[in-house]
Design an enzyme around this catalytic site. Sequence first.
Site, PDB file in Angstrom:
ATOM      1  N   VAL A  39       7.242  12.617  -3.878  1.00 12.88           N
ATOM      2  CA  VAL A  39       7.322  13.870  -2.787  1.00 12.88           C
ATOM      3  C   VAL A  39       7.217  14.044  -1.402  1.00 12.88           C
ATOM      4  O   VAL A  39       7.198  12.857  -1.123  1.00 12.88           O
ATOM      5  CB  VAL A  39       5.261  14.181  -3.448  1.00 12.88           C
ATOM      6  CG1 VAL A  39       5.529  15.017  -2.902  1.00 12.88           C
ATOM      7  CG2 VAL A  39       5.756  14.320  -5.177  1.00 12.88           C
ATOM      8  N   HIS A  76      -9.462  -1.027   2.958  1.00 13.02           N
ATOM      9  CA  HIS A  76      -9.801  -0.136   2.277  1.00 13.02           C
ATOM     10  C   HIS A  76      -9.525   1.316   2.914  1.00 13.02           C
ATOM     11  O   HIS A  76     -11.253   2.177   3.024  1.00 13.02           O
ATOM     12  CB  HIS A  76     -11.449  -0.211   2.409  1.00 13.02           C
ATOM     13  CG  HIS A  76     -11.445  -1.553   1.530  1.00 13.02           C
ATOM     14  ND1 HIS A  76     -13.073  -3.186   1.666  1.00 13.02           N
ATOM     15  CD2 HIS A  76     -10.876  -2.145   0.345  1.00 13.02           C
ATOM     16  CE1 HIS A  76     -12.932  -3.467   1.417  1.00 13.02           C
ATOM     17  NE2 HIS A  76     -12.212  -3.406   0.085  1.00 13.02           N
ATOM     18  N   HIS A  87     -16.255  -2.143  -1.199  1.00  9.39           N
ATOM     19  CA  HIS A  87     -14.527  -2.442  -1.700  1.00  9.39           C
ATOM     20  C   HIS A  87     -14.405  -0.576  -2.108  1.00  9.39           C
ATOM     21  O   HIS A  87     -14.539  -0.876  -2.680  1.00  9.39           O
ATOM     22  CB  HIS A  87     -14.496  -3.351  -2.668  1.00  9.39           C
ATOM     23  CG  HIS A  87     -14.692  -4.436  -1.958  1.00  9.39           C
ATOM     24  ND1 HIS A  87     -13.748  -5.826  -2.224  1.00  9.39           N
ATOM     25  CD2 HIS A  87     -15.642  -5.317  -1.158  1.00  9.39           C
ATOM     26  CE1 HIS A  87     -13.977  -6.690  -1.163  1.00  9.39           C
ATOM     27  NE2 HIS A  87     -15.618  -6.870  -0.719  1.00  9.39           N
TER      28      HIS A  87
HETATM   29  C1  LIG Z   1      -4.353  -4.711  -2.267  1.00  5.05           C
HETATM   30  C2  LIG Z   1      -5.368  -4.484  -1.430  1.00  5.05           C
HETATM   31  C3  LIG Z   1      -6.701  -4.934  -2.268  1.00  5.05           C
HETATM   32  C4  LIG Z   1      -7.507  -4.181  -2.667  1.00  5.05           C
HETATM   33  N1  LIG Z   1      -8.840  -4.605  -3.376  1.00  5.05           N
HETATM   34  C5  LIG Z   1      -9.887  -4.062  -3.650  1.00  5.05           C
HETATM   35  C6  LIG Z   1     -10.999  -4.561  -4.511  1.00  5.05           C
HETATM   36  O1  LIG Z   1     -10.926  -5.878  -4.833  1.00  5.05           O
HETATM   37  N2  LIG Z   1     -12.139  -3.265  -4.823  1.00  5.05           N
HETATM   38  C7  LIG Z   1     -12.089  -2.438  -4.016  1.00  5.05           C
HETATM   39  O2  LIG Z   1     -12.857  -1.732  -5.018  1.00  5.05           O
HETATM   40  N3  LIG Z   1     -10.874  -1.915  -3.680  1.00  5.05           N
HETATM   41  C8  LIG Z   1      -9.959  -3.182  -3.834  1.00  5.05           C
HETATM   42  N4  LIG Z   1      -8.775  -1.268  -2.498  1.00  5.05           N
HETATM   43  C9  LIG Z   1      -9.371  -0.059  -2.103  1.00  5.05           C
HETATM   44  C10 LIG Z   1      -8.711   0.025  -3.652  1.00  5.05           C
HETATM   45  O3  LIG Z   1      -7.779  -0.495  -4.287  1.00  5.05           O
HETATM   46  C11 LIG Z   1      -7.884   1.935  -3.178  1.00  5.05           C
HETATM   47  O4  LIG Z   1      -9.339   2.325  -2.069  1.00  5.05           O
HETATM   48  C12 LIG Z   1      -8.774   2.715  -4.060  1.00  5.05           C
HETATM   49  O5  LIG Z   1      -7.758   2.567  -5.358  1.00  5.05           O
HETATM   50  C13 LIG Z   1      -7.318   3.788  -3.392  1.00  5.05           C
HETATM   51  O6  LIG Z   1      -6.863   4.921  -4.616  1.00  5.05           O
HETATM   52  P1  LIG Z   1      -6.273   5.884  -4.752  1.00  5.05           P
HETATM   53  O7  LIG Z   1      -6.196   7.139  -5.531  1.00  5.05           O
HETATM   54  O8  LIG Z   1      -7.047   7.251  -3.321  1.00  5.05           O
HETATM   55  O9  LIG Z   1      -4.960   5.740  -3.898  1.00  5.05           O
HETATM   56  P2  LIG Z   1      -3.689   4.773  -4.663  1.00  5.05           P
HETATM   57  O10 LIG Z   1      -4.412   4.543  -6.101  1.00  5.05           O
HETATM   58  O11 LIG Z   1      -2.613   4.091  -3.681  1.00  5.05           O
HETATM   59  O12 LIG Z   1      -2.856   5.848  -5.409  1.00  5.05           O
HETATM   60  C14 LIG Z   1      -1.922   6.874  -4.991  1.00  5.05           C
HETATM   61  C15 LIG Z   1      -0.473   6.570  -6.091  1.00  5.05           C
HETATM   62  O13 LIG Z   1       0.092   7.648  -5.491  1.00  5.05           O
HETATM   63  C16 LIG Z   1       1.632   7.181  -4.802  1.00  5.05           C
HETATM   64  N5  LIG Z   1       2.262   7.601  -4.073  1.00  5.05           N
HETATM   65  C17 LIG Z   1       1.794   7.755  -2.791  1.00  5.05           C
HETATM   66  N6  LIG Z   1       3.208   8.676  -2.133  1.00  5.05           N
HETATM   67  C18 LIG Z   1       3.285   9.028  -3.248  1.00  5.05           C
HETATM   68  C19 LIG Z   1       4.583  10.704  -2.517  1.00  5.05           C
HETATM   69  N7  LIG Z   1       5.077  10.413  -1.526  1.00  5.05           N
HETATM   70  N8  LIG Z   1       5.207  10.784  -3.976  1.00  5.05           N
HETATM   71  C20 LIG Z   1       4.702  10.305  -4.939  1.00  5.05           C
HETATM   72  N9  LIG Z   1       3.900   9.210  -5.507  1.00  5.05           N
HETATM   73  C21 LIG Z   1       3.060   8.876  -4.378  1.00  5.05           C
HETATM   74  C22 LIG Z   1       0.844   5.612  -5.021  1.00  5.05           C
HETATM   75  O14 LIG Z   1       2.578   5.189  -6.158  1.00  5.05           O
HETATM   76  C23 LIG Z   1      -0.308   5.343  -5.341  1.00  5.05           C
HETATM   77  O15 LIG Z   1       0.933   5.198  -7.233  1.00  5.05           O
HETATM   78  C24 LIG Z   1      -7.635  -2.772  -2.702  1.00  5.05           C
HETATM   79  C25 LIG Z   1      -5.983  -2.736  -2.043  1.00  5.05           C
HETATM   80  C26 LIG Z   1      -5.366  -3.110  -1.663  1.00  5.05           C
HETATM   81  C27 LIG Z   1      -4.808  -2.328  -1.123  1.00  5.05           C
END
Ligand SMILES: Cc1cc2nc3c(=O)[nH]c(=O)nc-3n(C[C@H](O)[C@H](O)[C@H](O)COP(=O)(O)OP(=O)(O)OC[C@H]3O[C@@H](n4cnc5c(N)ncnc54)[C@H](O)[C@@H]3O)c2cc1C
Length: 614
Positions: A263, A549, A593
């Site tokens: 997007v 995070h 986390h």
């Molecule tokens: C390496 C790493 C390790 C971590 N370890 C832990 C852990 O051990 N325990 C824990 O609790 N948390 C951990 N975290 C943090 C946790 O995973 C995140 O805070 C949480 O998953 C975020 O969820 P979200 O739904 O906000 O974003 P996301 O899960 O990132 O989802 C966003 C989605 O939107 C998609 N997207 C983004 N922009 C666009 C666009 N323009 N068009 C279409 N699609 C798009 C992305 O591809 C993704 O699939 C970690 C994070 C990372 C990066």
Amino acid sequence: MLIPAFTILAFLSGVGFCKLYEDVAELPALEYDFVIVGGGTAGLVLANRLTENSSVSVLVLEAGPSNVGVLDAQVPFLADGVANNGTPYSWNYTTIPQSGAANHSFDFLRGYILGGCSSHNGMAYTRGAAADFDRYATLTGDQGWSWNQIFPYFLKNEGWTAPADHHDTQGQYNPAVHGTDGPIQVSISGFSWSEFEQHVIQTTNELPDDFPFNLDMNSGKPLGISWFQFTIGGGERSSSATGYLTPAVLQRPNLDVLLHAQVSKLVNATQSRAVPVEPLAFQGVEFKYGGSAVFISTHVTKHATALAGSSLYVAKASKEIILSAGPIGTPHILLNSGVGDRTALQALGISTVLDLPSVGKNASEHPYSGLSWAVNSNQTVESITQNATRYNEAFAEWNNSHTGPFVDPSPGTHAAWLRLSDNSSVFDIHPDPSPGPDAPHFEIIFQPAEYTGLSGNFVSMVVAMVSPVSRGSVTLSSADPFAAPLIDLGLFSNEFDALALTEGIQLALKFATAPTWNGYLGAPTVDLTSMSQAELTAHVRANSGPGYHVVGTAGMSPRGAQYGVVDPDLRVKGIAGLRVIDASVLPIVPAAHTQAATYVVAERGADLVKQSWS
Ligand SMILES: Cc1cc2nc3c(=O)[nH]c(=O)nc-3n(C[C@H](O)[C@H](O)[C@H](O)COP(=O)(O)OP(=O)(O)OC[C@H]3O[C@@H](n4cnc5c(N)ncnc54)[C@H](O)[C@@H]3O)c2cc1C
Ligand SMILES: *[C@@H]1O[C@H](CO)[C@@H](O)[C@H](O)[C@H]1NC(C)=O
Ligand SMILES: *[C@@H]1O[C@H](CO)[C@@H](O)[C@H](O)[C@H]1NC(C)=O
Ligand SMILES: *[C@@H]1O[C@H](CO)[C@@H](O)[C@H](O)[C@H]1NC(C)=O
Ligand SMILES: *[C@@H]1O[C@H](CO)[C@@H](O)[C@H](O)[C@H]1NC(C)=O
Ligand SMILES: *[C@@H]1O[C@H](CO)[C@@H](O)[C@H](O)[C@H]1NC(C)=O
Ligand SMILES: *[C@@H]1O[C@H](CO)[C@@H](O)[C@H](O)[C@H]1NC(C)=O
Ligand SMILES: *[C@@H]1O[C@H](CO)[C@@H](O)[C@H](O)[C@H]1NC(C)=O
Ligand SMILES: *[C@@H]1O[C@H](CO)[C@@H](O)[C@H](O)[C@H]1NC(C)=O
Ligand SMILES: *[C@@H]1O[C@H](CO)[C@@H](O)[C@H](O)[C@H]1NC(C)=O
């Protein structure tokens, strides 16, 4: 051979039994009740919950590829293979130089894969302190975000399960605070590093005043040392993709998921009927399908029609657009759409649809540092990572029976959640940023491993400052909506965080003085004990990194507040039919986390959406 080949083809093209579309040309429609932007941690919770009502249609647009068949997203020990920049599953972001952290630029990992970060993260399952959520309730004026009212959503999300080795977990967690029927499997480590574990537990006996044992860090009162819990079941990663987007859910006729759909922005802004309360609405979501126009031109478009002369499409939502693109993607899309700080948008030649200066601001992230020692033992993770024979044996064991060391991420066996001492001089610089006396300032993760690849056997304590004062931002680098945004985590931009983390490192050094470690710990990899306080702080600034995070870039604030991006019901302020439901909305990073907090935001968010339309 014909039958399997056909099956794979049908699967990939989204024909028949599976509605995970790899090809925009197969997508049956471009108008749905709800369009969810991002099939990540939060987005797939919404996809599942909203389509429980069969009269509601939902489209998910996900930029990345499928998680199905990605071994590194399945085997906990191999998570780096899907997490790191340079893999096909990463957004490959880097931060701008962090002036508080010796000007380092850091890889800023974000999952570019169905399931988002839940498909590639470290799988630690930590909820945070009750006071974190009670503070969200206070900051938003909505008791629905308080610990007591959020607690049922933790249970709804969670399916507690036995560890892969089926060891006796009595005394390692409190069953009373866990859910057993939810989609995300959670368990204690399924492979024992027993020698190391015994030293950690023995320290809670020898130094109980500073390091008390806590039966379960996920009760709302995390202080102390607990056994680690992970989003792992049966030796495999449990993610929003495996837990919420099961084959049965994908088969719902009212749910379509399109992959490779990035997007760019929200389009077709109009005056809404709700004038003057919410004067604006966006009619469409513009996205690019596939990597390039060349790729597109090889497909014959049957249903979805590209905008003339480009690979761009517009999907329409008749009820709501829901941004679940995560704390980088969500503010990026809002800014691309002309929703943000007017002055900054003007400077790039983007016309402002709504002047909402808080978009992308108040990014709140945990800085992590650590310390390691050589050990007089070969029972550490290096016995696997530095021995190809053992590594192959361990993989074969996982492959055959989902047991052995590959059932855990390169493991932390326990975590400590600790506070600064009440008389610490750092409180002269800034008042206590923690939400209350039962919430920590620090996390220490105990690992039977070293994390920079030195040769030999090591253990580590990874130390985070989990109540940071510093704030960063996500801003645009360019008017091109496909250019990566500028990510500034603001690490140690407030001196409090660097001085506090210095004290956190000193707590970890104190932990290592327990008699149990005598004869086990050898030389530290860096001698921190001989450094002055100022030298140690300089060391911390130069040897820390992000915890991944980050939250807060589309933060909640009370209805009618002069700052903030969304109201407590997650609606974007001043815009009708648009919500943000992902980690971005948490105004301050919890002492945890962040995946568990993200899951409960999504579960409650789904209920808020349902309430609006039933
Ligand atoms: C390496 C790493 C390790 C971590 N370890 C832990 C852990 O051990 N325990 C824990 O609790 N948390 C951990 N975290 C943090 C946790 O995973 C995140 O805070 C949480 O998953 C975020 O969820 P979200 O739904 O906000 O974003 P996301 O899960 O990132 O989802 C966003 C989605 O939107 C998609 N997207 C983004 N922009 C666009 C666009 N323009 N068009 C279409 N699609 C798009 C992305 O591809 C993704 O699939 C970690 C994070 C990372 C990066
Ligand atoms: C990140 O880099 C890898 C390796 O070049 C690539 O396969 C992947 O597509 C990149 N991710 C994005 C979002 O461009
Ligand atoms: C960081 O960069 C700035 C600007 O280039 C410079 O003034 C400063 O001294 C640098 N700080 C460190 C710790 O290198
Ligand atoms: C909606 O926006 C798209 C993309 O900007 C544009 O091509 C299209 O003409 C707009 N449609 C209407 C009805 O304004
Ligand atoms: C950041 O959040 C605080 C409240 O925690 C608020 O007072 C401030 O206005 C916010 N800043 C921006 C730029 O939104
Ligand atoms: C580990 O050390 C013990 C003795 O200290 C030795 O018997 C054993 O063979 C070693 N194992 C490996 C895998 O090196
Ligand atoms: C490597 O692993 C194999 C298989 O477990 C073991 O037999 C061998 O002793 C190990 N080698 C070393 C140097 O530890
Ligand atoms: C994993 O197991 C499958 C059978 O389940 C087998 O075909 C494959 O060769 C195994 N892979 C390895 C590396 O052992
Ligand atoms: C804080 O109090 C403890 C006793 O509770 C004392 O040992 C320590 O020296 C004090 N530290 C400071 C900085 O005053
Ligand atoms: C299902 O959705 C329809 C359409 O929005 C709505 O009228 C109905 O009340 C919903 N049903 C439930 C149980 O929420």
